[in-house]
Design a protein around this motif. Structure first.
Motif, PDB file in Angstrom:
ATOM      1  N   ALA A  81       0.713  -1.136   0.028  1.00  5.78           N
ATOM      2  CA  ALA A  81       0.171   0.155  -0.242  1.00  5.78           C
ATOM      3  C   ALA A  81       0.823   1.092  -0.080  1.00  5.78           C
ATOM      4  O   ALA A  81       0.813   2.255  -0.332  1.00  5.78           O
ATOM      5  CB  ALA A  81      -0.675   0.146   1.443  1.00  5.78           C
TER       6      ALA A  81
ATOM      7  N   ASP B 240      -5.002   0.849   1.700  1.00  4.26           N
ATOM      8  CA  ASP B 240      -5.807   1.161   2.925  1.00  4.26           C
ATOM      9  C   ASP B 240      -4.591   2.446   3.063  1.00  4.26           C
ATOM     10  O   ASP B 240      -3.917   2.687   2.357  1.00  4.26           O
ATOM     11  CB  ASP B 240      -5.247   0.170   3.840  1.00  4.26           C
ATOM     12  CG  ASP B 240      -5.568  -0.955   3.744  1.00  4.26           C
ATOM     13  OD1 ASP B 240      -7.171  -1.409   3.181  1.00  4.26           O
ATOM     14  OD2 ASP B 240      -5.591  -1.612   3.785  1.00  4.26           O
TER      15      ASP B 240
ATOM     16  N   CYS C  99     -13.220  -6.386  -4.417  1.00  8.78           N
ATOM     17  CA  CYS C  99     -14.580  -5.740  -3.814  1.00  8.78           C
ATOM     18  C   CYS C  99     -15.178  -7.330  -2.919  1.00  8.78           C
ATOM     19  O   CYS C  99     -14.359  -7.448  -2.519  1.00  8.78           O
ATOM     20  CB  CYS C  99     -15.789  -6.861  -5.572  1.00  8.78           C
ATOM     21  SG  CYS C  99     -16.093  -8.419  -5.594  1.00  8.78           S
TER      22      CYS C  99
ATOM     23  N   LYS D 214     -17.516   2.002 -10.778  1.00  5.97           N
ATOM     24  CA  LYS D 214     -15.421   2.433 -10.646  1.00  5.97           C
ATOM     25  C   LYS D 214     -15.596   0.906 -11.846  1.00  5.97           C
ATOM     26  O   LYS D 214     -15.166   0.799 -12.411  1.00  5.97           O
ATOM     27  CB  LYS D 214     -14.925   0.815  -9.505  1.00  5.97           C
ATOM     28  CG  LYS D 214     -13.902   0.706  -9.632  1.00  5.97           C
ATOM     29  CD  LYS D 214     -13.385  -0.066  -7.913  1.00  5.97           C
ATOM     30  CE  LYS D 214     -13.630  -0.714  -7.334  1.00  5.97           C
ATOM     31  NZ  LYS D 214     -12.588  -0.941  -6.382  1.00  5.97           N
TER      32      LYS D 214
ATOM     33  N   THR E 103     -12.268  -9.092  -8.585  1.00  5.90           N
ATOM     34  CA  THR E 103     -11.758 -10.140  -7.222  1.00  5.90           C
ATOM     35  C   THR E 103     -12.270 -10.160  -5.948  1.00  5.90           C
ATOM     36  O   THR E 103     -12.010  -9.135  -5.377  1.00  5.90           O
ATOM     37  CB  THR E 103     -11.110 -10.670  -7.738  1.00  5.90           C
ATOM     38  OG1 THR E 103      -9.841 -10.212  -8.462  1.00  5.90           O
ATOM     39  CG2 THR E 103     -10.270 -11.627  -6.945  1.00  5.90           C
TER      40      THR E 103
HETATM   41  P1  FAD Z   1     -12.286   1.421  -3.644  1.00  2.66           P
HETATM   42  O1  FAD Z   1     -12.605   0.822  -4.782  1.00  2.66           O
HETATM   43  O2  FAD Z   1     -11.943   3.032  -3.908  1.00  2.66           O
HETATM   44  O3  FAD Z   1     -13.150   1.868  -2.473  1.00  2.66           O
HETATM   45  C1  FAD Z   1     -12.595   1.986  -1.262  1.00  2.66           C
HETATM   46  C2  FAD Z   1     -14.114   3.395   0.016  1.00  2.66           C
HETATM   47  O4  FAD Z   1     -13.763   4.124  -0.663  1.00  2.66           O
HETATM   48  C3  FAD Z   1     -15.312   1.471  -0.092  1.00  2.66           C
HETATM   49  O5  FAD Z   1     -15.402   2.219   1.011  1.00  2.66           O
HETATM   50  C4  FAD Z   1     -16.009   2.409  -1.475  1.00  2.66           C
HETATM   51  O6  FAD Z   1     -17.466   2.260  -0.798  1.00  2.66           O
HETATM   52  C5  FAD Z   1     -15.660   3.650  -0.807  1.00  2.66           C
HETATM   53  N1  FAD Z   1     -15.853   4.249  -2.453  1.00  2.66           N
HETATM   54  C6  FAD Z   1     -15.376   4.669  -3.561  1.00  2.66           C
HETATM   55  N2  FAD Z   1     -15.844   5.374  -4.163  1.00  2.66           N
HETATM   56  C7  FAD Z   1     -16.048   6.148  -4.045  1.00  2.66           C
HETATM   57  C8  FAD Z   1     -16.805   7.182  -4.431  1.00  2.66           C
HETATM   58  N3  FAD Z   1     -16.840   8.603  -5.060  1.00  2.66           N
HETATM   59  N4  FAD Z   1     -17.221   8.670  -3.374  1.00  2.66           N
HETATM   60  C9  FAD Z   1     -17.571   7.585  -1.938  1.00  2.66           C
HETATM   61  N5  FAD Z   1     -16.708   6.547  -1.562  1.00  2.66           N
HETATM   62  C10 FAD Z   1     -16.477   5.561  -2.258  1.00  2.66           C
HETATM   63  N6  FAD Z   1      -3.956  -4.293  -1.009  1.00  2.66           N
HETATM   64  C11 FAD Z   1      -2.764  -3.530  -0.691  1.00  2.66           C
HETATM   65  O7  FAD Z   1      -2.268  -2.787  -0.125  1.00  2.66           O
HETATM   66  N7  FAD Z   1      -2.149  -4.507  -1.754  1.00  2.66           N
HETATM   67  C12 FAD Z   1      -2.979  -5.458  -2.705  1.00  2.66           C
HETATM   68  O8  FAD Z   1      -1.687  -5.517  -3.582  1.00  2.66           O
HETATM   69  C13 FAD Z   1      -4.124  -5.836  -2.878  1.00  2.66           C
HETATM   70  N8  FAD Z   1      -4.656  -6.986  -3.496  1.00  2.66           N
HETATM   71  C14 FAD Z   1      -6.291  -6.569  -3.233  1.00  2.66           C
HETATM   72  C15 FAD Z   1      -6.621  -7.671  -3.955  1.00  2.66           C
HETATM   73  C16 FAD Z   1      -8.257  -7.877  -3.629  1.00  2.66           C
HETATM   74  C17 FAD Z   1      -8.695  -8.483  -3.916  1.00  2.66           C
HETATM   75  C18 FAD Z   1      -8.694  -7.148  -2.615  1.00  2.66           C
HETATM   76  C19 FAD Z   1     -10.199  -8.067  -2.061  1.00  2.66           C
HETATM   77  C20 FAD Z   1      -8.577  -5.904  -1.758  1.00  2.66           C
HETATM   78  C21 FAD Z   1      -6.795  -5.920  -1.860  1.00  2.66           C
HETATM   79  N9  FAD Z   1      -5.620  -5.135  -1.167  1.00  2.66           N
HETATM   80  C22 FAD Z   1      -5.113  -4.697  -0.803  1.00  2.66           C
HETATM   81  C23 FAD Z   1      -6.845  -4.202  -0.118  1.00  2.66           C
HETATM   82  C24 FAD Z   1      -7.710  -3.211  -0.570  1.00  2.66           C
HETATM   83  O9  FAD Z   1      -6.401  -1.653  -1.124  1.00  2.66           O
HETATM   84  C25 FAD Z   1      -7.966  -2.030   0.046  1.00  2.66           C
HETATM   85  O10 FAD Z   1      -9.604  -3.124   0.898  1.00  2.66           O
HETATM   86  C26 FAD Z   1      -8.325  -0.319  -0.117  1.00  2.66           C
HETATM   87  O11 FAD Z   1      -8.711   0.040   1.347  1.00  2.66           O
HETATM   88  C27 FAD Z   1      -9.371  -0.025  -0.665  1.00  2.66           C
HETATM   89  O12 FAD Z   1      -9.321  -0.855  -2.327  1.00  2.66           O
HETATM   90  P2  FAD Z   1     -10.279  -0.360  -3.241  1.00  2.66           P
HETATM   91  O13 FAD Z   1      -9.227  -0.428  -4.521  1.00  2.66           O
HETATM   92  O14 FAD Z   1     -11.024  -1.304  -3.181  1.00  2.66           O
HETATM   93  O15 FAD Z   1     -10.817   1.048  -2.902  1.00  2.66           O
END
Ligand code: FAD
Length: 289
Positions: A51, A109, A144, A165, A174
């Motif tokens: 991250a 995160d 997701c 998204k 995934t």
């Molecule tokens: P987003 O899709 O941006 O969502 C984050 C939050 O913001 C959600 O609560 C969503 O509801 C909210 N949100 C989205 N858009 C909006 C908007 N327009 N307005 C208001 N709220 C909004 N972490 C790492 O550090 N490295 C990795 O390699 C990694 N791999 C992962 C692989 C998978 C399959 C999964 C499920 C998670 C992974 N993660 C990884 C963890 C991930 O980075 C965290 O869960 C992070 O907190 C959210 O990332 P996201 O891309 O889902 O965020």
């Protein structure tokens, strides 16, 4: 190969995840595990991304080895929360140079003591996805959360953000790990109802270490069903028994998912070739390698 083309195949497929070493000293042992997992002929292998951006160099490097040296399609994760837009653009350019065609685009995160959002940084994964699309012809995956993302107050809202998204250019999703398949089936029903039609790969975590899973679950908000809790209580202090039970539980989840028509499953194999191999052996007549 682009993962969206692999996902068109209607027979059961398994993919695996590896994570890069935190320090360069551990690079060789991670590569050794990666090579052993690649030898199981998964449909693709994903490589996580720190991250904080710290392991980015190794993410690109390992993803490139998986493709060029082990002959397996690779998926490079890319997080954006702790990097400027320019830094993220540079990583995308490196992925292009290495011929990596698949990116799992993530926000990452929010750092505990950091300010958020920062100027010249992305706020959500959807913004990163829009930019990746402008920079090249990538197949884009995203994350997701069948039980809702930990920051989201309501699942409904989380699904609306997910829809936005996906509309920004996501080819497949995934899921975060889950231990009750009914949660996945319910989630699929809800997202399909909201018009999210891209393939969704369930992310299955074979739990082989009780302490580690308790920590991860606390961070992700994933529920533990009673059936699984009993396994942790009974075998948690016996590493070999825990590993065997964790593999059996994950296999059972996978067979149920495949039986219910889900053909593509992603396994959080945590750099453990012996675990990946045991699962593939359990599925030897179900998943053709
Ligand atoms: P987003 O899709 O941006 O969502 C984050 C939050 O913001 C959600 O609560 C969503 O509801 C909210 N949100 C989205 N858009 C909006 C908007 N327009 N307005 C208001 N709220 C909004 N972490 C790492 O550090 N490295 C990795 O390699 C990694 N791999 C992962 C692989 C998978 C399959 C999964 C499920 C998670 C992974 N993660 C990884 C963890 C991930 O980075 C965290 O869960 C992070 O907190 C959210 O990332 P996201 O891309 O889902 O965020």
């Amino acid at each position: 190969m682009k993962i969206r083309d692999i996902l068109k195949e209607e027979t059961p497929h398994i993919s695996f995840e590896v994570f890069p070493p935190k320090t360069d000293d551990a690079y060789e042992s991670v590569m050794d595990a990666t090579e052993k997992i690649a030898a199981l002929h998964p449909s693709y292998m994903s490589v996580t991304y720190g991250a904080g951006g710290g392991t980015s160099k190794n993410t690109v490097r390992i993803a490139s080895h998986i493709k060029k040296d082990f002959g397996v399609t690779s998926l490079a994760h890319l997080t954006c929360v702790s990097s400027t837009k320019e830094e993220v653009h540079q990583v995308i350019e490196k992925l292009k140079e290495q011929g990596i065609e698949n990116i799992l685009a993530l926000r990452g995160d929010i750092p505990k003591d950091g300010e958020f959002p920062l100027p010249n940084h992305y706020t959500y994964a959807s913004e990163l996805i829009e930019d990746i699309k402008k920079q090249g012809d990538f197949c884009i995956g995203a994350a997701c959360y069948p039980e809702g993302h930990i920051e989201a107050e309501h699942k409904k809202e989380d699904i609306l953000h997910l829809k936005h998204k996906v509309d920004c250019g996501v080819d497949f999703l995934t899921t975060q790990m889950f231990f009750d398949n009914n949660i996945m089936y319910n989630f699929l029903y809800r997202i399909r109802e909201k018009g999210i039609t891209v393939p969704v790969l369930p992310g299955i975590m074979p739990v082989t270490n009780a302490r580690q899973v308790k920590r991860i679950l606390g961070m992700s908000g994933t529920n533990l069903p009673e059936r699984f809790r009993a396994i942790l209580d009974r075998f948690g202090d016996d590493p070999r028994a825990m590993q065997q039970a964790g593999i059996a539980y994950a296999t059972d989840q996978i067979i149920d998912l495949i039986a219910n028509g889900i053909n593509h499953i992603h396994i959080y194999s945590m750099n453990k070739p012996e675990v990946a191999r045991a699962i593939m052996n359990n599925l030897s007549d179900i998943v053709k390698q």
